[in-house]
Design a protein around this motif. Structure first.
Motif, short mmCIF file in Angstrom:
data_model
loop_
_atom_site.label_atom_id
_atom_site.label_comp_id
_atom_site.label_asym_id
_atom_site.label_seq_id
_atom_site.Cartn_x
_atom_site.Cartn_y
_atom_site.Cartn_z
N LYS A 87 0.83 -1.21 0.00
CA LYS A 87 0.00 0.00 0.00
C LYS A 87 0.87 1.26 0.00
N GLY A 88 1.94 1.22 0.80
CA GLY A 88 2.86 2.36 0.86
C GLY A 88 3.52 2.59 -0.49
N GLN A 89 3.93 1.50 -1.15
CA GLN A 89 4.57 1.61 -2.46
C GLN A 89 3.59 2.17 -3.49
N LYS A 90 2.35 1.71 -3.41
CA LYS A 90 1.32 2.18 -4.35
C LYS A 90 1.07 3.68 -4.16
N LYS A 91 1.03 4.12 -2.91
CA LYS A 91 0.82 5.54 -2.59
C LYS A 91 2.00 6.37 -3.09
N PHE A 92 3.21 5.83 -2.92
CA PHE A 92 4.42 6.53 -3.35
C PHE A 92 4.45 6.67 -4.88
N ILE A 93 4.09 5.60 -5.59
CA ILE A 93 4.07 5.62 -7.05
C ILE A 93 3.03 6.63 -7.54
N SER A 94 1.90 6.70 -6.83
CA SER A 94 0.86 7.67 -7.18
C SER A 94 1.38 9.10 -6.97
#
Length: 201
Positions: free
Chosen positions: A72-79
């Motif tokens: 989830k953290g990685q997804k937020k960072f990519i966003s």
């Protein structure tokens, strides 16, 4: 890459996906039905399958929770990076920057260019290119080396570049150097880069 090689690569990928689904079905953990799947977007379906695969593989609730939080953290960072042009392949970045692919690989190894793991191969955040000139931001390599010396990860390096700072006229280091591409401004940014990770920074 030739059409024949591309077809072989595609066939390999299709087979891998088929094998993953087959194993999930054999282990009786593919707990999603057609009605549920049909209401999901392709992205949501892939995320659901990844979650099922993670639970099936690790079977440890604490580890699974940690992995899902990391995801989830990685997804937020990519966003977050997406609002600054996202990321591109090394080949595409080299093309945009007007340098060779080998030059980019060398910069990544040296630590003077930020690369993030967004799959099998590292990708390059586009924000490292100047909006006006298309070349890399003035002083990018020097600042990145100063950041790397602080032993911080790529996500924290990106955050440093993109968040505003009171000591830089409330601009992000990226915008500050784009506005002031000179040695004095660069020294100011380096000063803050060398303090990243310390108390208050």
């Amino acid at each position: 890459m030739s059409n024949l090689a591309l077809k072989a690569d595609n066939a390999f990928l299709y087979k891998r996906v088929e094998n993953i689904l087959h194993h999930l079905e054999t282990d009786n953990v593919l707990d999603i039905n057609v009605n549920e799947a049909s209401s999901l977007t392709d992205q949501q379906l892939l995320e659901q399958l990844l979650s099922i695969h993670t639970r099936s593989t690790y079977k440890n609730d604490k580890l699974i929770k940690r992995l899902e939080m990391q995801r989830k953290g990685q997804k937020k960072f990519i966003s977050f990076l997406g609002t600054y042009g996202g990321t591109v392949t090394q080949t595409k970045y080299a093309e945009l920057a007007g340098v060779s692919r080998q030059n980019i690989s060398a910069k990544i190894k040296k630590g003077s260019l930020i690369a993030i793991n967004e799959g099998a191969t590292p990708r390059i955040p586009v924000f490292q290119l100047d909006d006006k000139t298309g070349a890399e931001i003035y002083g990018l390599d020097i600042v990145n080396l100063a950041l790397q010396a602080q032993e911080i990860g790529p996500s924290m390096m990106c955050t440093f570049w993109l968040n505003g700072h009171g000591g830089l006229d409330n601009l992000s280091p990226r915008n500050y150097l784009q506005k002031n591409p000179n040695k004095e401004a660069l020294q100011q940014v380096i000063k803050y880069a060398e303090r990243v990770g310390q108390a208050g920074y």
